[in-house]
Enzyme design. Structure first.
Site, PDB file in Angstrom:
ATOM      1  N   ASN A 150       8.175  17.761  28.535  1.00 20.84           N
ATOM      2  CA  ASN A 150       7.867  17.588  29.969  1.00 20.84           C
ATOM      3  C   ASN A 150       8.193  16.184  30.504  1.00 20.84           C
ATOM      4  O   ASN A 150       8.681  16.043  31.624  1.00 20.84           O
ATOM      5  CB  ASN A 150       6.407  17.975  30.257  1.00 20.84           C
ATOM      6  CG  ASN A 150       5.426  17.101  29.539  1.00 20.84           C
ATOM      7  OD1 ASN A 150       5.645  16.709  28.402  1.00 20.84           O
ATOM      8  ND2 ASN A 150       4.339  16.772  30.202  1.00 20.84           N
ATOM      9  N   GLY A 226       1.813  17.822  22.432  1.00 18.43           N
ATOM     10  CA  GLY A 226       2.355  19.152  22.701  1.00 18.43           C
ATOM     11  C   GLY A 226       1.236  20.139  22.950  1.00 18.43           C
ATOM     12  O   GLY A 226       0.114  19.756  23.292  1.00 18.43           O
ATOM     13  N   THR A 230       0.244  24.538  18.774  1.00 15.91           N
ATOM     14  CA  THR A 230       1.084  23.793  17.816  1.00 15.91           C
ATOM     15  C   THR A 230       0.255  22.703  17.137  1.00 15.91           C
ATOM     16  O   THR A 230       0.386  22.484  15.928  1.00 15.91           O
ATOM     17  CB  THR A 230       2.296  23.141  18.529  1.00 15.91           C
ATOM     18  OG1 THR A 230       2.854  24.075  19.433  1.00 15.91           O
ATOM     19  CG2 THR A 230       3.351  22.694  17.563  1.00 15.91           C
ATOM     20  N   GLU A 248      -2.361  14.921  20.832  1.00 20.92           N
ATOM     21  CA  GLU A 248      -2.526  14.912  22.290  1.00 20.92           C
ATOM     22  C   GLU A 248      -2.087  16.279  22.786  1.00 20.92           C
ATOM     23  O   GLU A 248      -0.897  16.596  22.770  1.00 20.92           O
ATOM     24  CB  GLU A 248      -1.661  13.815  22.918  1.00 20.92           C
ATOM     25  CG  GLU A 248      -1.974  12.404  22.431  1.00 20.92           C
ATOM     26  CD  GLU A 248      -3.355  11.930  22.840  1.00 20.92           C
ATOM     27  OE1 GLU A 248      -3.895  12.432  23.839  1.00 20.92           O
ATOM     28  OE2 GLU A 248      -3.897  11.065  22.141  1.00 20.92           O
ATOM     29  N   CYS A 282       0.702  17.124  31.646  1.00 22.22           N
ATOM     30  CA  CYS A 282      -0.565  17.565  31.040  1.00 22.22           C
ATOM     31  C   CYS A 282      -1.766  17.127  31.878  1.00 22.22           C
ATOM     32  O   CYS A 282      -2.845  17.691  31.746  1.00 22.22           O
ATOM     33  CB  CYS A 282      -0.681  17.015  29.629  1.00 22.22           C
ATOM     34  SG  CYS A 282      -0.462  15.230  29.567  1.00 22.22           S
ATOM     35  N   GLU A 461      -4.640   7.442  22.184  1.00 23.54           N
ATOM     36  CA  GLU A 461      -3.462   6.573  22.181  1.00 23.54           C
ATOM     37  C   GLU A 461      -3.691   5.483  23.224  1.00 23.54           C
ATOM     38  O   GLU A 461      -4.709   5.463  23.882  1.00 23.54           O
ATOM     39  CB  GLU A 461      -2.213   7.401  22.500  1.00 23.54           C
ATOM     40  CG  GLU A 461      -1.941   8.454  21.436  1.00 23.54           C
ATOM     41  CD  GLU A 461      -0.658   9.241  21.657  1.00 23.54           C
ATOM     42  OE1 GLU A 461      -0.178   9.293  22.794  1.00 23.54           O
ATOM     43  OE2 GLU A 461      -0.153   9.793  20.671  1.00 23.54           O
TER      44      GLU A 461
HETATM   45  P1  NDP Z   1       4.943  22.490  21.935  1.00 25.88           P
HETATM   46  O1  NDP Z   1       3.644  22.402  21.226  1.00 25.88           O
HETATM   47  O2  NDP Z   1       5.620  23.802  21.971  1.00 25.88           O
HETATM   48  O3  NDP Z   1       6.010  21.479  21.315  1.00 25.88           O
HETATM   49  C1  NDP Z   1       5.785  20.091  21.197  1.00 25.88           C
HETATM   50  C2  NDP Z   1       6.690  19.553  20.108  1.00 25.88           C
HETATM   51  O4  NDP Z   1       6.291  20.118  18.862  1.00 25.88           O
HETATM   52  C3  NDP Z   1       8.148  19.930  20.292  1.00 25.88           C
HETATM   53  O5  NDP Z   1       8.959  18.895  19.814  1.00 25.88           O
HETATM   54  C4  NDP Z   1       8.264  21.159  19.414  1.00 25.88           C
HETATM   55  O6  NDP Z   1       9.555  21.457  19.040  1.00 25.88           O
HETATM   56  C5  NDP Z   1       7.393  20.767  18.243  1.00 25.88           C
HETATM   57  N1  NDP Z   1       6.915  21.885  17.436  1.00 25.88           N
HETATM   58  C6  NDP Z   1       6.863  23.197  17.744  1.00 25.88           C
HETATM   59  N2  NDP Z   1       6.366  23.908  16.710  1.00 25.88           N
HETATM   60  C7  NDP Z   1       6.092  23.019  15.731  1.00 25.88           C
HETATM   61  C8  NDP Z   1       5.538  23.124  14.410  1.00 25.88           C
HETATM   62  N3  NDP Z   1       5.185  24.294  13.894  1.00 25.88           N
HETATM   63  N4  NDP Z   1       5.374  22.003  13.682  1.00 25.88           N
HETATM   64  C9  NDP Z   1       5.704  20.798  14.200  1.00 25.88           C
HETATM   65  N5  NDP Z   1       6.241  20.633  15.423  1.00 25.88           N
HETATM   66  C10 NDP Z   1       6.425  21.722  16.190  1.00 25.88           C
HETATM   67  O7  NDP Z   1       4.679  21.904  23.372  1.00 25.88           O
HETATM   68  P2  NDP Z   1       5.699  21.877  24.573  1.00 25.88           P
HETATM   69  O8  NDP Z   1       6.925  21.152  24.161  1.00 25.88           O
HETATM   70  O9  NDP Z   1       5.805  23.248  25.115  1.00 25.88           O
HETATM   71  O10 NDP Z   1       4.941  20.932  25.602  1.00 25.88           O
HETATM   72  C11 NDP Z   1       3.990  21.375  26.503  1.00 25.88           C
HETATM   73  C12 NDP Z   1       2.591  21.130  25.997  1.00 25.88           C
HETATM   74  O11 NDP Z   1       2.395  19.756  25.735  1.00 25.88           O
HETATM   75  C13 NDP Z   1       1.540  21.506  27.011  1.00 25.88           C
HETATM   76  O12 NDP Z   1       0.502  22.206  26.377  1.00 25.88           O
HETATM   77  C14 NDP Z   1       1.037  20.179  27.510  1.00 25.88           C
HETATM   78  O13 NDP Z   1      -0.285  20.173  28.004  1.00 25.88           O
HETATM   79  C15 NDP Z   1       1.144  19.341  26.282  1.00 25.88           C
HETATM   80  N6  NDP Z   1       1.191  17.928  26.626  1.00 25.88           N
HETATM   81  C16 NDP Z   1       0.102  17.154  26.331  1.00 25.88           C
HETATM   82  C17 NDP Z   1       0.070  15.829  26.702  1.00 25.88           C
HETATM   83  C18 NDP Z   1      -1.083  14.952  26.346  1.00 25.88           C
HETATM   84  O14 NDP Z   1      -0.916  13.735  26.405  1.00 25.88           O
HETATM   85  N7  NDP Z   1      -2.233  15.478  25.995  1.00 25.88           N
HETATM   86  C19 NDP Z   1       1.198  15.216  27.429  1.00 25.88           C
HETATM   87  C20 NDP Z   1       2.290  16.124  27.673  1.00 25.88           C
HETATM   88  C21 NDP Z   1       2.273  17.436  27.279  1.00 25.88           C
HETATM   89  P3  NDP Z   1      10.392  22.558  19.887  1.00 25.88           P
HETATM   90  O15 NDP Z   1      10.542  22.018  21.249  1.00 25.88           O
HETATM   91  O16 NDP Z   1      11.646  22.675  19.179  1.00 25.88           O
HETATM   92  O17 NDP Z   1       9.558  23.798  19.844  1.00 25.88           O
END
Ligand code: NDP
Length: 480
Positions: A150, A226, A230, A248, A282, A461
């Protein structure tokens, strides 16, 4: 088509598999570049390079590490136009937003931690007449940084900057949906003279590259941003290996509006907190609760302004709402709008796909959507949508809105609008979240602790919290 490479041991390299994934421009719906489809073999190479580099990097004088990081920040600044355009094409966000908000923030992240390391100190605990304890804080070793799509460069640098500043070497994985600016950063690191192996960037899918990082026995800490699901999977895999974890995760943030607020200021900020970056932040406030006496006034004014928001080509300066980052996410957001209708919600505006004229006609655009008439505990109001969709609902008492606010499994952020600061302090203390904004939103000081409670995450963080996460404390006790 442009090819992205991994950055391992100071070089831009092909993935060992030789395979690539299509990387899409969400504003056109077309593939425009290729991203490495790496696997555990690339992670192994990256980890070995990082282990090799650790000896020299971890003992390099902080001011020398600092100088290299500041050079990286300077080069990002020099290339801000190219990076902003790349981020916009890769992610779908308006280019002006990337140029004025996110890329400058990536620069700040690197400068902030690059200079913090020169001021980082540890504690001493004297036992008068007996002994003195002092705390040694040493880098952990090789750490893994996994970031989402994002705010690609912004969140990527938010992790790697404190990790590198405190003397660790990094194996990082950006989201495979938005790999471009991390690739450009790799080129910048080479130009800046970052020693080989200190930062390694392995592109590819989460289930291959992300889990290989999580499972690698020589990667001692994982900083992940993420989705909650995940995060739970990473915690499940990492816990038996006793890795240090910073998670996070997702949010479902309440935006609470009391009748005595500064209405105009609140309205402008609520537009931003609802729809900035297509609601893909987020921290966006996705559940808006309005005190009943101003509910209709708010609803009419808000809807009028939401309808006026310009949706379209992210490269235009006039665009306020860009494209949704991926087709899969576009479909997820649309499915939640359908769910909201099934749950009895009324779509007051938006709710539909938009096909702008011209080059973006096949892009993944959703009109900013406002829904009312839903109970606080329905799925639409409990699950994270992470798109340009908000719900609005009236409330009658402070107790009631507190219950609404705290009713989800998330606890990342909350916003409160009132001129009554006693009420605001009371609410801030009672809301279960890691961050509370009063009469503002997304006002960020990089020194403050950042993170969530409940299913929004573990750990904090920002500022010293991040420097402490990326170092291992050791107590040394000397008998006097
Ligand atoms: P994901 O959890 O799908 O992915 C985050 C990262 O993890 C990506 O690089 C992804 O790779 C990787 N990933 C996916 N599966 C695995 C696994 N099994 N093991 C290790 N790494 C893995 O999140 P999104 O990318 O869809 O992001 C959106 C989410 O992030 C929302 O829920 C949002 O709220 C959260 N977020 C939280 C923030 C915070 O500070 N709390 C800030 C910004 C976002 P790939 O893309 O290849 O799947």
């Amino acid at each position: 088509m442009k090819k992205i490479f991994n950055y391992i041991n100071g070089k831009l390299v092909e993935p060992i598999s030789g395979k690539y994934l299509d990387n899409f421009d969400p504003s056109t719906g077309k593939a425009y570049s290729h991203c490495p489809d790496s696997d555990e073999r690339d992670v192994e190479l990256a980890t070995q390079a990082a282990l090799q580099a650790f000896g020299a990097w971890s003992v390099l004088a902080p001011e020398k590490r600092s100088r290299i990081m500041l050079r990286i920040a300077e080069l990002i600044e020099k290339n801000i136009d190219e990076l902003a355009e790349a981020e916009s094409i890769d992610q779908g966000k308006p280019k002006w937003l990337a140029k004025n908000g996110e890329i400058p923030r990536a620069i700040s992240n690197i400068r902030f931690f690059g200079t913090a390391i020169e001021h980082f100190a540890s504690e001493a605990h004297p036992m008068p007449g007996h002994a003195i304890n002092y705390t040694l804080r040493t880098p952990i070793g090789v750490v893994g940084c996994i970031s989402p799509w994002n705010l690609p460069l912004y969140l990527f640098t938010w992790k790697i900057a404190p990790a590198l500043a405190s003397g660790n070497c990094v194996v990082a994985k950006p989201s495979e949906i938005t790999p471009m600016t991390a690739y450009l950063l790799a080129q910048i690191c080479i130009q800046a003279g970052l020693p080989h192996g200190v930062l390694n960037i392995v592109h590819g899918l989460g289930e291959k590259v992300g889990s290989a990082i999580t499972l690698h026995s020589q990667i001692k800490a994982i900083s992940f941003t993420g989705g909650t699901k995940t995060g739970a999977e990473i915690a499940r895999l990492a816990a038996p290996m006793f890795k240090k974890l910073s998670l996070e995760l997702g949010g479902k943030n309440p935006n609470i509006i009391f009748a005595d607020c500064n209405f105009d200021k609140m309205l402008e900020e609520t537009l931003r907190s609802s729809f900035l970056n297509q609601g893909e932040i987020c921290l966006c406030g996705s559940r808006i609760f309005i005190e009943r006496s101003i509910y209709n006034k708010f609803k009419n004014a808000f809807i009028e302004k939401v309808k006026a928001r310009v949706i379209g080509d992210p490269l235009f300066d006039t665009t306020l709402v860009g494209a949704i980052a991926s087709k899969m996410h576009f479909e997820k957001v649309m499915s939640y709008i359908e769910l909201a209708k099934q749950e009895g919600g009324t779509v007051l505006c938006g709710g539909n796909q938009v096909n702008p004229e011209g080059r973006c006609s096949a892009g993944w655009f959703i009109a900013p959507t406002v829904i009312e008439g839903l109970s606080f505990d329905c799925r639409t109001n409990q699950e994270e949508i992470f798109g340009p969709v908000v719900t609005i609902a009236p409330f009658d008492t402070e107790e009631e809105v507190l219950m609404f606010a705290n009713s989800t499994e998330f606890g990342l952020a909350a916003t409160i609008w009132t001129e009554n600061l006693t009420l605001a302090h009371r609410m801030a203390a009672e809301i279960k979240s890691g961050i509370v904004w009063i009469n503002c939103w997304l006002l960020r000081d990089l020194r403050t602790p950042f993170g969530g409670v409940k299913n929004s995450g573990v750990g904090r963080e920002g500022g010293w919290e991040a420097m402490r996460f990326f170092t291992e404390p050791k107590n040394v006790c000397i008998k006097l």
